[in-house]
Design an enzyme around this catalytic site. Sequence first.
Site, PDB file in Angstrom:
ATOM      1  CG  HIS A  63      -3.202  11.735  -3.260  1.00  0.00           C
ATOM      2  ND1 HIS A  63      -2.584  10.654  -2.686  1.00  0.00           N
ATOM      3  CD2 HIS A  63      -2.225  12.468  -3.850  1.00  0.00           C
ATOM      4  CE1 HIS A  63      -1.268  10.741  -2.938  1.00  0.00           C
ATOM      5  NE2 HIS A  63      -1.030  11.824  -3.628  1.00  0.00           N
ATOM      6  CG  HIS A  92      -1.583   6.050   2.849  1.00  0.00           C
ATOM      7  ND1 HIS A  92      -0.485   5.227   2.621  1.00  0.00           N
ATOM      8  CD2 HIS A  92      -2.581   5.584   2.060  1.00  0.00           C
ATOM      9  CE1 HIS A  92      -0.800   4.319   1.714  1.00  0.00           C
ATOM     10  NE2 HIS A  92      -2.069   4.504   1.370  1.00  0.00           N
ATOM     11  CG  HIS A  94      -7.121   4.687   0.735  1.00  0.00           C
ATOM     12  ND1 HIS A  94      -6.784   5.274  -0.465  1.00  0.00           N
ATOM     13  CD2 HIS A  94      -6.001   4.048   1.169  1.00  0.00           C
ATOM     14  CE1 HIS A  94      -5.528   4.965  -0.763  1.00  0.00           C
ATOM     15  NE2 HIS A  94      -5.020   4.230   0.225  1.00  0.00           N
ATOM     16  CD  GLU A 104      -7.374   2.346  -2.023  1.00  0.00           C
ATOM     17  OE1 GLU A 104      -6.205   1.991  -1.759  1.00  0.00           O
ATOM     18  OE2 GLU A 104      -7.647   3.079  -2.990  1.00  0.00           O
ATOM     19  CG  HIS A 117      -3.343   1.052   2.542  1.00  0.00           C
ATOM     20  ND1 HIS A 117      -3.771   1.633   1.361  1.00  0.00           N
ATOM     21  CD2 HIS A 117      -4.175   0.002   2.759  1.00  0.00           C
ATOM     22  CE1 HIS A 117      -4.799   0.947   0.881  1.00  0.00           C
ATOM     23  NE2 HIS A 117      -5.061  -0.054   1.714  1.00  0.00           N
ATOM     24  CB  THR A 200      -4.651   1.513  -4.439  1.00  0.00           C
ATOM     25  OG1 THR A 200      -4.333   2.480  -3.414  1.00  0.00           O
ATOM     26  CG2 THR A 200      -4.537   0.107  -3.876  1.00  0.00           C
ATOM     27  CB  THR A 201      -2.509   6.336  -5.750  1.00  0.00           C
ATOM     28  OG1 THR A 201      -1.171   6.175  -5.261  1.00  0.00           O
ATOM     29  CG2 THR A 201      -3.485   6.261  -4.596  1.00  0.00           C
TER      30      THR A 201
END
Length: 258
Positions: A63, A92, A94, A104, A117, A200-201
Amino acid sequence: MAPWGYEKDNGPAHWHKDCPIANGKNQSPIDLINGEVKYDSGLKPLTAKYVPFSDAKFLNNGHSVQFQPSAGNGSELTGGPLAVKYNFEQFHFHWGNNDTEGSEHRVDGKMYPAELHFVHWNSTNPSFKDAVGSGGPNGLAVLGFFLKVGAENAALKPITDLIPKVKDAGTSVTVPSNFDMQAILPATLTDYYTYDGSLTTPPLAECVKWIVFKQPLEVSAAQMEAFRSVINRDGKPMGGNYRPPCPLHDRAVKTSFK
Ligand SMILES: CC[C@H](CNC(=O)c1ccc(S(N)(=O)=O)cc1)c1ccc2[nH]ccc2c1
Ligand SMILES: [Zn+2]
């Protein structure tokens, strides 16, 4: 439910079934609305001291793509809204499938093409996982940097050059020990938004002091395209691995800038 993801059948609208905190009052990300934030003159600059890692992997966990040292090495974050020292854990990304989406957090409703992040954990805990479970918003401190398309980012190039090697979920590669993580950060970590939020996950734990920098970092179009070649566990492009904004409820967003 299928393992969580960002597709129609396992995306953010489904997460509450396994993680009821998804509908909590301290969820992340949020839309950072400049008309509603409050300047706090007490917010000092942050200090990140990152030591080169001798044994770190860059991996595709299905992910995101993530830089993950095998162990701590004294890399730490202090200052800003933080009362204690936080140990570096991982960074990581997004991103979206085009330049109009991907971040995000949003600023006055605007999305950036990606968000980076840097995850840190409160050093008064014995481990990262204890910090996640420690209760309250001081378990983790995550630095968020928006990415926009522009000049090539030389500091991130050693990482974006590795992306083709982790195209498939579950793959990883060793990061050269001369990789200089400190070089990714702006010289001074001054202008930022900060608020209490969550991962956020899933598990969406409400354990994060969020620190989102106003000034985006630049990456080249080629570097952005590298992210868009990554695929997830279903063999689909990973792009779109961002959670939509959550309600602010009665939280305040503070800024270190006027
Ligand atoms: C406790 C959660 C953790 C996995 N998740 C994270 O570390 C994480 C970190 C940052 C963010 S973000 N996008 O908000 O910056 C989202 C998730 C985690 C770590 C080890 C684990 N072993 C078994 C389960 C398990 C879960
Ligand atoms: Zn993240």
